[in-house]
Design a protein around this motif. Structure first.
Motif, short mmCIF file in Angstrom:
data_model
loop_
_atom_site.label_atom_id
_atom_site.label_comp_id
_atom_site.label_asym_id
_atom_site.label_seq_id
_atom_site.Cartn_x
_atom_site.Cartn_y
_atom_site.Cartn_z
N UNK A 59 0.86 -1.14 0.00
CA UNK A 59 -0.11 0.24 -0.01
C UNK A 59 1.05 1.26 -0.08
N UNK A 60 0.36 2.34 -0.56
CA UNK A 60 1.07 3.58 -0.67
C UNK A 60 1.21 3.91 0.70
N UNK A 61 2.54 4.08 1.28
CA UNK A 61 3.19 4.22 2.28
C UNK A 61 2.33 5.65 3.15
N UNK A 62 1.86 6.47 2.41
CA UNK A 62 1.15 7.54 2.96
C UNK A 62 -0.33 7.08 3.48
N UNK A 63 -0.90 6.39 2.75
CA UNK A 63 -2.24 6.22 3.25
C UNK A 63 -2.08 4.67 4.46
N UNK A 64 -0.82 3.93 4.40
CA UNK A 64 -0.84 3.07 5.12
C UNK A 64 -0.46 3.66 6.21
N UNK A 65 0.55 4.73 6.45
CA UNK A 65 0.72 5.13 7.65
C UNK A 65 -0.35 5.82 8.42
N UNK A 66 -1.30 6.55 7.84
CA UNK A 66 -2.46 6.85 8.34
C UNK A 66 -3.38 5.90 8.76
N UNK A 67 -3.55 4.80 8.07
CA UNK A 67 -4.27 3.52 8.32
C UNK A 67 -3.79 3.15 9.89
N UNK A 68 -2.23 2.76 9.71
CA UNK A 68 -1.63 2.49 11.03
C UNK A 68 -2.04 3.21 12.25
N UNK A 159 -7.48 10.93 5.45
CA UNK A 159 -6.07 10.74 5.32
C UNK A 159 -5.29 11.95 4.99
N UNK A 160 -5.55 12.52 4.04
CA UNK A 160 -4.77 13.81 3.46
C UNK A 160 -4.80 14.83 4.45
N UNK A 161 -5.71 15.13 5.36
CA UNK A 161 -6.03 16.04 6.33
C UNK A 161 -5.00 15.99 7.57
N UNK A 162 -4.48 14.88 7.60
CA UNK A 162 -3.44 14.61 8.67
C UNK A 162 -2.08 14.90 8.19
N UNK A 163 -1.88 15.46 6.89
CA UNK A 163 -0.49 15.69 6.51
C UNK A 163 -0.28 17.35 6.19
N UNK A 164 1.00 17.57 6.72
CA UNK A 164 1.47 18.92 6.28
C UNK A 164 3.04 18.50 5.81
N UNK A 165 3.79 19.27 5.60
CA UNK A 165 4.91 19.07 5.00
C UNK A 165 5.79 18.26 5.92
N UNK A 166 5.95 18.55 7.01
CA UNK A 166 6.53 17.94 8.30
C UNK A 166 6.15 16.53 8.33
N UNK A 167 5.06 16.16 8.33
CA UNK A 167 4.29 14.81 8.32
C UNK A 167 4.86 14.19 7.09
N UNK A 168 4.61 14.66 6.02
CA UNK A 168 4.94 14.05 4.68
C UNK A 168 6.45 13.67 4.81
N UNK A 169 7.36 14.59 5.31
CA UNK A 169 8.66 14.10 5.35
C UNK A 169 9.17 13.16 6.37
N UNK A 170 8.34 13.02 7.34
CA UNK A 170 8.47 12.09 8.39
C UNK A 170 8.29 10.68 7.87
N UNK A 171 6.92 10.76 7.22
CA UNK A 171 6.55 9.29 6.36
C UNK A 171 7.69 8.86 5.38
#
Length: 190
Positions: A59-68, A159-171
């Motif tokens: 799964x796309x790591x961005x959506x998987x991280x949010x699901x996790x 899921x998209x609402x969990x992300x800002x640039x810092x969260x993107x970089x962390x994932x």
């Protein structure tokens, strides 16, 4: 009749849906154990020895991280008021609990030495299409794909609402190996 295919289950990648699709004639790993523990290790090695088509889902790591993240809250592994970035700081190297570790670790790390033996990768984003292609590869009759465990409950923000640039970089940092291995784009595209 047993089909010469073997499903290596991975967490937060529609593995319950894929397992349901497998039915009784395609065996797979027991998701209550690490892959390197028995009976999983023994069964995977037997499937490799017998030249089975090993397959897994990713799964796309961005959506998987949010699901996790939502799974960690739902399962009380973290407090319900823990924010997404704090969750991403969780040091899984110190974790020994199977579920907490495997539900959050990079898929490449979880698959370990078996990754090189996987012949088919099912992408959650193309689930129905990839399973239809696997049916052709295995020369089996079409099967029904029933989506189990919907990915969002009403009290979750998208899921998209969990992300800002810092969260993107962390994932990207935490799951870099998955982005690279499974060729996912390192930008929000959902």
């Amino acid at each position: 009749m047993t089909i010469k295919a073997f499903h290596i289950r991975t967490a937060k990648t529609a593995s319950n849906t894929v397992n349901d699709w497998c039915g009784a004639d395609i065996f797979g790993t027991f998701n209550q154990r690490f892959l390197w523990d028995d009976p999983n290790r023994r069964e995977i090695e037997e499937a490799i020895h017998n030249n089975y088509n090993l397959f897994t889902s990713v799964r796309n790591p961005f959506t998987r991280a949010a699901s996790c993240y939502y799974e960690a809250i739902k399962s009380y592994w973290i407090h319900g008021d823990t924010n997404f970035k704090k969750f991403l700081e969780w040091d899984l190297n110190k974790e020994t609990n199977h579920h907490r570790k495997t539900h959050n670790m990079p898929l490449v790390e979880y698959l370990g030495p078996y990754l090189k033996h996987i012949k088919t990768v099912i992408r959650v984003e193309k689930l129905e299409e990839d399973l239809k292609n696997l049916e052709k590869t295995l020369n089996i009759e079409p099967r029904t794909v029933k989506r189990l465990n919907p990915n969002q409950s009403p009290n979750q923000v998208p899921y998209k609402d969990l992300y800002d640039q810092e969260a993107i970089d962390m994932v990207i940092d935490k799951y870099r190996v998955d982005f690279d291995t499974f060729e996912y784009v390192k930008m929000i595209d959902f």
